[in-house]
Write a protein that holds these residues in place. Sequence first.
Motif, PDB file in Angstrom:
ATOM      1  N   ARG A 115     -18.510  -8.488 -34.827  1.00  0.00           N
ATOM      2  CA  ARG A 115     -19.454  -9.611 -34.599  1.00  0.00           C
ATOM      3  C   ARG A 115     -18.975 -10.511 -33.369  1.00  0.00           C
ATOM      4  N   ARG A 118     -20.428  -8.834 -30.473  1.00  0.00           N
ATOM      5  CA  ARG A 118     -22.092  -9.105 -30.447  1.00  0.00           C
ATOM      6  C   ARG A 118     -22.342 -10.484 -29.851  1.00  0.00           C
ATOM      7  N   GLY A 119     -21.188 -11.346 -30.026  1.00  0.00           N
ATOM      8  CA  GLY A 119     -21.370 -12.537 -29.415  1.00  0.00           C
ATOM      9  C   GLY A 119     -21.511 -12.718 -27.859  1.00  0.00           C
ATOM     10  N   TYR A 121     -22.178 -10.090 -26.033  1.00  0.00           N
ATOM     11  CA  TYR A 121     -23.464  -9.811 -25.543  1.00  0.00           C
ATOM     12  C   TYR A 121     -24.786 -10.876 -25.585  1.00  0.00           C
ATOM     13  N   THR A 122     -24.589 -11.486 -26.563  1.00  0.00           N
ATOM     14  CA  THR A 122     -25.652 -12.662 -26.732  1.00  0.00           C
ATOM     15  C   THR A 122     -25.481 -13.819 -25.474  1.00  0.00           C
ATOM     16  N   ASN A 123     -24.121 -13.877 -25.279  1.00  0.00           N
ATOM     17  CA  ASN A 123     -23.895 -14.787 -24.346  1.00  0.00           C
ATOM     18  C   ASN A 123     -24.024 -14.538 -22.816  1.00  0.00           C
ATOM     19  N   SER A 125     -26.918 -12.634 -22.463  1.00  0.00           N
ATOM     20  CA  SER A 125     -28.466 -12.567 -22.299  1.00  0.00           C
ATOM     21  C   SER A 125     -28.686 -14.116 -22.062  1.00  0.00           C
ATOM     22  N   GLY A 126     -28.110 -15.093 -22.873  1.00  0.00           N
ATOM     23  CA  GLY A 126     -28.220 -16.659 -22.773  1.00  0.00           C
ATOM     24  C   GLY A 126     -28.114 -17.057 -21.217  1.00  0.00           C
ATOM     25  N   ALA A 396     -27.979  -5.259 -29.090  1.00  0.00           N
ATOM     26  CA  ALA A 396     -26.359  -5.170 -28.890  1.00  0.00           C
ATOM     27  C   ALA A 396     -25.653  -4.143 -28.489  1.00  0.00           C
ATOM     28  N   GLN A 403     -28.474  -5.368 -19.915  1.00  0.00           N
ATOM     29  CA  GLN A 403     -28.805  -6.583 -20.768  1.00  0.00           C
ATOM     30  C   GLN A 403     -29.322  -7.665 -19.295  1.00  0.00           C
TER      31      GLN A 403
END
Length: 408
Positions: A115, A118-119, A121-123, A125-126, A396, A403
């Motif tokens: 998890r 995954r964060g 990868y989210t960072n 993207s943001g 993810a 990405q």
Amino acid sequence: MSSQNTSQGTPSPAAARSNPRRRQLLLGLTVLIVVLGIAFATYHYFYGRWFESTDDAYVNGNVVQLTSQTTGTIVSIGADDNAFVKAGQVLVKLDQADTQVALEQAEATLARTVRQVRGLYTNVSGLTSDMTAKKVARDRARADFERRQALAGSGAIPQEELAHARDTLAAAEQALAAAEQMLATNRALVDDTGVASHPEVKAASALLRKAYLDFVRTSLVAPVTGYVAQRNAQVGQRAQPGLPLLAVVPLDQVWVDANFKETQLTHMRIGQPVELYSDVYGSGVVFHGRVAGLGVGTGSAFSLLPAQNATGNWIKIVQRVPVRITLDPKELAEHPLRIGLSMNVEVSMHDRSGPMLAQVPNDKPVFATDVYDNQLADADHRIAEIIRANIGGGAAKLSGKEQGTKSE
């Protein structure tokens, strides 16, 4: 008078030599010795010289020790001495409480790590979206500055407004540079990797594999099919890594080690046929085998205290060399042998074409087991399930490079 009687009662040597019965007896004895000599010479020439035999031979085999690979208290014993067991059968069980707790902790650590990755990868993207917005702001500020610069040249706008446009462009460029640096820093954490192949996830997976192996190894299974011997395990005993608990002996794979005198090895070769007799079954049961190899040293050379022949008190002793003999598996199944039994061995040396020493290296294992092959496979299956349950959406799984877009 007495001298005359003595001379009459004792025959003279000449009379003895002339005695026909005595002469015939000596002649018959001589003929018998000659016949026996001829018979022995004939036997040795046609039969005896082609065979070497010894009764200094014993059955040997693989004694597979079952040792603990983890620490734990023995709670169950599945087989006793002389019991027949199959490969993979559970023989000793250890208390699983500690390893169960460690396994659950490792599973939770892996799920949390997935998890967290995954964060990351989210960072990315943001930050990619933020960098795109700052590029738009930079481009707008640049366009405003260029337009005002053209107007300022004709005096249409004051120089103060042009300075404000220049400052706005510089601020937009600095904000874009900061966003690009932040994106590069975060992208470096996930670039060219997926969630499952991320270093943090792989480290957590390795810890889970170790915990899983410790849990599985609380059940000690028979490595091979055979018979239990030397059981030392007791319920309540604290097992330590490397502590032998019992042994398994596969009696269908035994062989014979025959210790021949060095003078008997002149014409002995690998592959020569052998006939063997066991003291257990007597001469009525004949085992057949082959010479598998001649020892590379005498028994005394590899003993715990080898002879020191250079000390000055040397006495010549005929040495013995171990010769390994393989047996026919079908005959072993019909008449099982035990390790340590005495054997009488006779090697036929008619065929002397084989080598005295092995010439080709063996490219296959001499003895192996596959009961442990699926342990890591089961651990990998569990790891894949945990990653799948915590990985979330398919986005993810993409790498950071896939990405994000590269900045200008």
